[in-house]
Scaffold this active site. Structure first.
Site, PDB file in Angstrom:
ATOM      1  CB  VAL A 104     -11.945 -24.439  -9.705  1.00 32.51           C
ATOM      2  CG1 VAL A 104     -12.256 -25.930  -9.559  1.00 32.51           C
ATOM      3  CG2 VAL A 104     -13.070 -23.599  -9.086  1.00 32.51           C
ATOM      4  CG  HIS A 120     -12.309 -30.824  -7.635  1.00 30.70           C
ATOM      5  ND1 HIS A 120     -12.770 -30.541  -6.375  1.00 30.70           N
ATOM      6  CD2 HIS A 120     -12.199 -32.186  -7.691  1.00 30.70           C
ATOM      7  CE1 HIS A 120     -12.928 -31.677  -5.702  1.00 30.70           C
ATOM      8  NE2 HIS A 120     -12.584 -32.677  -6.474  1.00 30.70           N
ATOM      9  N   GLY A 193      -8.710 -25.969   5.266  1.00 29.63           N
ATOM     10  CA  GLY A 193      -9.960 -25.411   4.736  1.00 29.63           C
ATOM     11  C   GLY A 193     -10.775 -26.345   3.879  1.00 29.63           C
ATOM     12  N   PRO A 220     -11.287 -23.683  11.006  1.00 24.72           N
ATOM     13  CG  PRO A 220     -12.634 -21.932  10.203  1.00 24.72           C
ATOM     14  CD  PRO A 220     -11.582 -22.917   9.784  1.00 24.72           C
TER      15      PRO A 220
END
Ligand code: NAD
Ligand code: ZN
Length: 255
Positions: A104, A120, A193, A220
């Site tokens: 956002v 969103h 991510g 990660p």
């Protein structure tokens, strides 16, 4: 090649005309914006249900508005990182590119990406729940600052809320339809991510896969979809994405 060594990945990327990317809070971590989950997560100190729902807002508008104002301040001071910039670069070189974000923060747009499908909403915008009057960040600041109890009221008397999708609220249909089509038409689908725990956004890579898209994950950490992706690129998006773009350009120019 720096990171793409898989022959199947190289083959699929070489011929793909339609590539879609889905980003989550992780891509903005290196811009200093905390995600909702994980070690850096906002939810470790505050419960999401206490803040990010209409019920929470209606029960305690001052607390929820202060939290959003705090997050806006962080975002305003931040800048796009090499991950956002690499995605902008992809938009320039992929024949048919679609970018879907759960974020956002508007950092993709600030990096130059156009036509971002925001699932969103956008935290910098606000609107009145009664008359639907929209407030820009500076207009909202004005109302917020002149209101000592920190309950933002519209001139009509209604409460002003952030233009984001809260828990329990639906994604605007038009945006979800665009994202759904981008996913099922993609030949390569890349998630960046995202913990892939928030549906229906998290369903998009699954729909893509069902339609024979090649799935790549950049994160990660292991996520809810790691086991179904075709290629896992482990590392932070600020490091991996620029290398990915370099390899992709090499793949395109190779005979
Ligand atoms: P999430 O918080 O559930 O997960 C974040 C993911 O990012 C994790 O999988 C984590 O391993 C990964 N990650 C952490 N650091 C990273 C890095 N440097 N590079 C790449 N990945 C990294 O995020 P989500 O899946 O997007 O879902 C959370 C919801 O929270 C979204 O709906 C979103 O609207 C909202 N949110 C948005 C922002 C923002 O706009 N920046 C910030 C917080 C939360
Ligand atoms: Zn109003």
């Amino acid at each position: 090649m720096e990171i793409i060594n898989d022959q199947e990945a190289i083959k699929r990327l070489k011929v793909a005309r339609r590539i879609a990317v889905l980003t989550g809070a992780g891509i903005s971590v290196e811009s200093g914006i905390p995600p909702f989950r994980g070690e850096e997560g906002l939810w470790t100190k505050l419960s999401p249900l206490e803040l990010a729902s209409f019920e929470a807002f209606y029960t305690n508008p001052a607390r929820v508005s202060e939290w959003y104002q705090h997050r806006r301040n962080i975002i305003e001071k931040s800048s796009p990182n090499p991950g956002h910039l690499a995605i902008k670069k992809l938009e320039e070189i992929v024949p048919d590119f679609k970018l879907i974000t759960q974020n956002v923060d508007g950092l993709h747009q600030r990096a130059g990406s156009t036509d971002v499908i925001e699932l969103h909403g956008n935290i910098m915008e606000n609107y009145c729940v009664c008359c639907n009057q929209h407030y820009s960040t500076s207009e909202f600041d004005e109302v917020f600052r002149h209101n000592s109890n920190h309950i933002p009221h519209c001139y009509c008397g209604g409460l002003i809320r952030p233009n984001v999708v809260w828990f329990g609220e639906p994604i605007p249909a038009e945006n979800y339809e665009k994202a759904y089509h981008a996913a099922i038409q993609s030949e390569v689908f890349i998630t960046v991510g995202t913990s892939a725990q928030v549906t229906p956004a998290a369903d998009l890579p699954r729909y893509a896969k069902r339609n024979n898209s090649y799935l790549i994950e950049i994160n990660p950490n292991h996520t809810a979809i790691s086991d179904i992706v075709d290629l896992n690129l482990r590392g932070t998006s600020g490091t991996i994405l620029p290398m990915f773009v370099k390899d992709y350009q090499e793949i395109l120019s190779a005979d």
